[in-house]
Design an enzyme around this catalytic site. Structure first.
Site, mmCIF file in Angstrom:
data_model
loop_
_atom_site.group_PDB
_atom_site.id
_atom_site.type_symbol
_atom_site.label_atom_id
_atom_site.label_comp_id
_atom_site.label_asym_id
_atom_site.label_seq_id
_atom_site.Cartn_x
_atom_site.Cartn_y
_atom_site.Cartn_z
ATOM 1 N N HIS A 199 0.095 1.375 -13.659
ATOM 2 C CA HIS A 199 1.248 0.181 -13.899
ATOM 3 C C HIS A 199 2.867 0.384 -14.058
ATOM 4 O O HIS A 199 2.924 1.883 -14.100
ATOM 5 C CB HIS A 199 0.742 -0.268 -15.361
ATOM 6 C CG HIS A 199 1.064 -1.018 -15.452
ATOM 7 N ND1 HIS A 199 0.787 -3.252 -15.365
ATOM 8 C CD2 HIS A 199 1.907 -1.258 -16.686
ATOM 9 C CE1 HIS A 199 1.628 -3.508 -15.653
ATOM 10 N NE2 HIS A 199 3.036 -2.880 -16.500
ATOM 11 N N GLY A 229 0.882 -1.399 -0.095
ATOM 12 C CA GLY A 229 -0.053 0.145 0.065
ATOM 13 C C GLY A 229 0.483 0.806 0.061
ATOM 14 O O GLY A 229 0.499 2.163 0.166
HETATM 15 C C1 GRF Z 1 3.320 -1.213 -7.678
HETATM 16 O O1 GRF Z 1 4.699 -0.841 -8.160
HETATM 17 C C2 GRF Z 1 1.811 -0.512 -8.598
HETATM 18 O O2 GRF Z 1 2.828 -0.293 -9.776
HETATM 19 C C3 GRF Z 1 2.220 -2.241 -9.297
HETATM 20 O O3 GRF Z 1 2.063 -2.817 -7.919
HETATM 21 C C4 GRF Z 1 3.215 -1.726 -6.846
HETATM 22 C C5 GRF Z 1 2.890 -2.300 -5.469
HETATM 23 O O4 GRF Z 1 2.831 -0.926 -5.094
HETATM 24 N N1 GRF Z 1 0.941 -2.443 -9.416
HETATM 25 P P1 GRF Z 1 2.027 -0.632 -2.955
HETATM 26 O O5 GRF Z 1 0.943 -2.362 -2.874
HETATM 27 O O6 GRF Z 1 1.906 0.710 -3.956
HETATM 28 O O7 GRF Z 1 2.926 -0.393 -2.490
#
Ligand code: GRF
Length: 199
Positions: A115, A18
């Site tokens: 993404h 998160g």
């Molecule tokens: C991020 O790199 C997002 O782009 C990808 O998964 C990761 C999630 O990270 N889809 P977080 O849970 O927001 O720290």
């Protein structure tokens, strides 16, 4: 004196640590940011993102997808939860489920995702590893609308970083993540202004 500006309501969908949720929580803490998080939905019990939401005093619904017989019934449970709050925009932030038309249709144009690649390059998983292997000199992140294709919806905003000689996927991921944390609040701000102008 606090400025009294209108704000849109967000639902943030997470599956893990998160950190992107945190960037939105931090942005929303500012009086002049035009959004506030009404609800966090998490499909994986026990992950750190849940704690982040609780610490910020945001309602969290843990809806484990594994407890549902189909994607559609899981998505309907998310829709029902979102319907309890005044939500204008749904933000997938590290939400690791592909959604179907059951979820997309009611939120089309108000459902966005982050993404970690410069789309249309490197859709799907392991983006950093694949970008390094392909000999790219640049990587980055994309905020886009969610449609029926995986990582295919219209692009709202992108931020890039260099890929440096000797980069590991982890080193590149960390560099991209810093940009993600800037990009997501920026995209929400742009969309919130559009939504508020139409109200
Ligand atoms: C991020 O790199 C997002 O782009 C990808 O998964 C990761 C999630 O990270 N889809 P977080 O849970 O927001 O720290």
């Amino acid at each position: 004196m606090t400025k009294n500006i209108s704000k849109i309501g967000l639902a943030v969908l997470i599956s893990g640590r998160g950190s992107n949720l945190q960037s939105l929580i931090d942005a929303c803490a500012s009086d002049d940011f035009p959004a506030e998080i009404k609800l966090v939905i998490c499909n994986i019990p026990g992950v750190y993102g849940i704690e982040r939401a609780e610490k910020a005093g945001i309602p969290v619904a843990v809806i484990p997808h594994k407890e549902f017989p189909s994607r559609e019934t899981f998505e309907q449970a998310m829709l029902d939860e979102i319907a309890k709050y005044p939500v204008d925009l749904v933000c997938q932030a590290g939400f690791m489920r592909i959604v179907t038309p059951t979820f997309i249709e009611p939120w089309r144009g108000r459902l966005i995702n982050i993404h970690p690649s410069l789309l249309p390059k490197f859709k799907g998983l392991h983006t950093h590893e694949r970008a390094i292997e392909a000999g790219e000199t640049e990587a980055g992140c994309t905020i886009h609308y969610v449609n029926e294709g995986v990582d295919e919806g219209e692009i709202i905003l992108q931020k890039s970083v260099p890929i440096l000689p000797g980069d590991t996927p982890d080193a590149l991921a960390a560099r991209v993540l810093e940009k993600e944390h800037i990009a997501y609040p920026e995209a929400v701000q742009i969309l919130a202004k559009n939504i508020l102008e139409k109200q």
